[in-house]
Structure formats: C-alpha cells, structure tokens
Motif scaffolding. Structure first.
Motif, PDB file in Angstrom:
ATOM      1  N   GLY A  94     -19.494  54.644  17.022  1.00  0.00           N
ATOM      2  CA  GLY A  94     -18.850  55.426  15.847  1.00  0.00           C
ATOM      3  C   GLY A  94     -18.953  56.883  16.354  1.00  0.00           C
ATOM      4  O   GLY A  94     -18.001  57.790  16.026  1.00  0.00           O
ATOM      5  N   THR A  95     -19.921  57.396  16.792  1.00  0.00           N
ATOM      6  CA  THR A  95     -19.904  58.671  17.165  1.00  0.00           C
ATOM      7  C   THR A  95     -18.988  58.951  18.380  1.00  0.00           C
ATOM      8  O   THR A  95     -18.573  60.176  18.359  1.00  0.00           O
ATOM      9  N   LEU A  96     -19.089  58.212  19.470  1.00  0.00           N
ATOM     10  CA  LEU A  96     -18.279  58.070  20.445  1.00  0.00           C
ATOM     11  C   LEU A  96     -16.773  58.362  20.172  1.00  0.00           C
ATOM     12  O   LEU A  96     -15.937  59.223  20.590  1.00  0.00           O
ATOM     13  N   TYR A  97     -16.482  57.266  19.130  1.00  0.00           N
ATOM     14  CA  TYR A  97     -15.094  57.411  18.511  1.00  0.00           C
ATOM     15  C   TYR A  97     -14.709  58.648  17.698  1.00  0.00           C
ATOM     16  O   TYR A  97     -13.616  59.280  18.055  1.00  0.00           O
ATOM     17  N   THR A  98     -15.603  59.273  17.264  1.00  0.00           N
ATOM     18  CA  THR A  98     -15.358  60.497  16.517  1.00  0.00           C
ATOM     19  C   THR A  98     -14.976  61.586  17.620  1.00  0.00           C
ATOM     20  O   THR A  98     -14.042  62.486  17.420  1.00  0.00           O
ATOM     21  N   LEU A  99     -16.073  61.840  18.544  1.00  0.00           N
ATOM     22  CA  LEU A  99     -15.837  62.704  19.788  1.00  0.00           C
ATOM     23  C   LEU A  99     -14.546  62.280  20.378  1.00  0.00           C
ATOM     24  O   LEU A  99     -13.663  63.534  20.665  1.00  0.00           O
ATOM     25  N   LEU A 100     -13.949  61.312  20.704  1.00  0.00           N
ATOM     26  CA  LEU A 100     -12.814  61.094  21.310  1.00  0.00           C
ATOM     27  C   LEU A 100     -11.603  61.407  20.336  1.00  0.00           C
ATOM     28  O   LEU A 100     -10.383  61.691  20.786  1.00  0.00           O
ATOM     29  N   TYR A 109      -9.831  54.091  23.098  1.00  0.00           N
ATOM     30  CA  TYR A 109     -11.258  53.489  23.160  1.00  0.00           C
ATOM     31  C   TYR A 109     -10.962  52.276  22.088  1.00  0.00           C
ATOM     32  O   TYR A 109     -11.682  51.116  22.598  1.00  0.00           O
ATOM     33  N   SER A 110     -10.465  52.056  21.145  1.00  0.00           N
ATOM     34  CA  SER A 110     -10.419  51.200  20.152  1.00  0.00           C
ATOM     35  C   SER A 110      -9.453  50.021  20.457  1.00  0.00           C
ATOM     36  O   SER A 110      -9.606  49.075  20.104  1.00  0.00           O
ATOM     37  N   CYS A 111      -8.434  50.413  21.412  1.00  0.00           N
ATOM     38  CA  CYS A 111      -7.503  49.279  21.822  1.00  0.00           C
ATOM     39  C   CYS A 111      -8.417  48.290  22.742  1.00  0.00           C
ATOM     40  O   CYS A 111      -8.077  47.290  22.578  1.00  0.00           O
ATOM     41  N   PHE A 112      -9.145  49.088  23.402  1.00  0.00           N
ATOM     42  CA  PHE A 112     -10.237  47.978  24.329  1.00  0.00           C
ATOM     43  C   PHE A 112     -10.930  47.031  23.540  1.00  0.00           C
ATOM     44  O   PHE A 112     -11.169  45.737  23.781  1.00  0.00           O
ATOM     45  N   TYR A 113     -11.159  47.462  22.392  1.00  0.00           N
ATOM     46  CA  TYR A 113     -12.175  46.431  21.470  1.00  0.00           C
ATOM     47  C   TYR A 113     -11.197  45.370  20.773  1.00  0.00           C
ATOM     48  O   TYR A 113     -11.651  44.424  20.529  1.00  0.00           O
TER      49      TYR A 113
END
Length: 183
Positions: A94-100, A109-113
């Motif tokens: 979640g932190t990495l998502y926020t930074l991105l 990042y989220s499309c990879f998941y």
C-alpha cells in the motif's frame, strides 16, 4: 567431353582426385519432401472462467467502493497480500502504491497484480488488456478485484494469515520446545 572431375583424376597419381569440398555438380537436389506438421498444442487443463462481477458493478458492494475511492492504497494493499499469498505485506504494498501514485505510475504496479490474480484463479481477460483497464479505470479495476477475492471466500479485512487460520481451524502449530536443560 572432359569434366573437371576427369581432369583432377588424371592429374593425381593413381588417377584419384583429392577432396576439395566443392561439389562437381553445381545444381542442388530438389527437396520433394514436405515438412512434418507440428503437433497441436495441448489444450488448457483449466478453462478460463468469467469474473464474478463486472468492472462497473460497484452498486453491489458500496463498502469496497467507498474504501477504494477514499484510500485506494488500502484496497490495493489488501488485494496484493492475498494475491501474493502472504509473502508480501499489505502495508508495504500500500505504501509503495501511494508513492507510485504521486508520480502517476500506480496503474503499472496494480495491473501486474491483476494479471497475476487472473492467472491464479483462471479468470478471463477483458476486451482491454490489464494495463489498459488499470490505466483508464483504476478505481473500478481495484473494486472488481476486491469483490472477486471476497467472492472467492476471502475476508479482506483479516489479511492472509487470518484467512488461512479461518480456513484450516483444526490445524495447529506444534509447540516450540526449548533445547537443553533449564534450571
């Protein structure tokens, strides 16, 4: 008619020509054989199944839609922890998502998941690729993934470990035994 081969034989003692590696006949033979066909690829053992809800079915789960609208990092963190089967933490992702998302790259990042989740649960790919779905409709894609995991039987609020304990209540960890004597 004198050929190169007969001249070579005559020039060698004993009448034999030395091997030069150059064929005397310069026309290649015709290949009349047909190539063998490739065997067909084996069929998928698991056929792809449709998503349990559509991309824009937010009316069916207002709680996850509100959570995603207000804090998409929490929604993504929970999704990623379940998809990674507990090998990554909700907080870290979640932190990495926020930074991105600050630099505008969170959809990558989220499309990879999303792709990883589709492979794990044999879900059909939409008419757009996963990256396009996340690029153009990130909140809807996160909500759909969140709902899908809930419909697969996960309680998103209790994280991966809680779900595994809930699914396997009879399996307990053996007690830890200390080694050596203690006075």
């Amino acid at each position: 008619m004198v050929t190169a081969n007969s001249n070579a034989r005559a020039s060698q003692p004993g009448g034999y020509a030395t091997a030069t590696g150059v064929p005397v006949n310069s026309t290649p033979p015709l290949n009349t054989e047909k190539p063998e066909p490739r065997p067909p690829l084996p069929p998928n053992h698991q056929s792809e199944v449709p998503w349990s809800t559509g991309l824009c079915d937010c009316y069916s789960d207002c709680d996850s839609c509100c959570l995603t609208y207000c804090c998409p990092c929490i929604t993504f963190g929970r999704i990623s922890e379940i998809v990674d089967q507990g090998s990554s933490s909700c907080c870290l992702n979640g932190t990495l998502y926020t930074l991105l998302s600050i630099i505008g790259c969170s959809c990558l990042y989220s499309c990879f998941y999303r792709s990883k989740m589709r492979q794990q649960y044999s879900l059909q790919e939409s008419s757009c690729c996963d990256c396009c779905v996340h690029f153009f409709c990130e909140p809807c894609a996160l909500c759909q993934e969140y709902r899908e995991l809930k419909n697969q039987g996960f309680d998103m609020a209790i994280r991966w470990d809680g779900n595994m304990q809930r699914r396997n209540p009879g399996i307990a960890m053996p007690p830890v035994v200390q080694e050596g004597m203690i006075r």
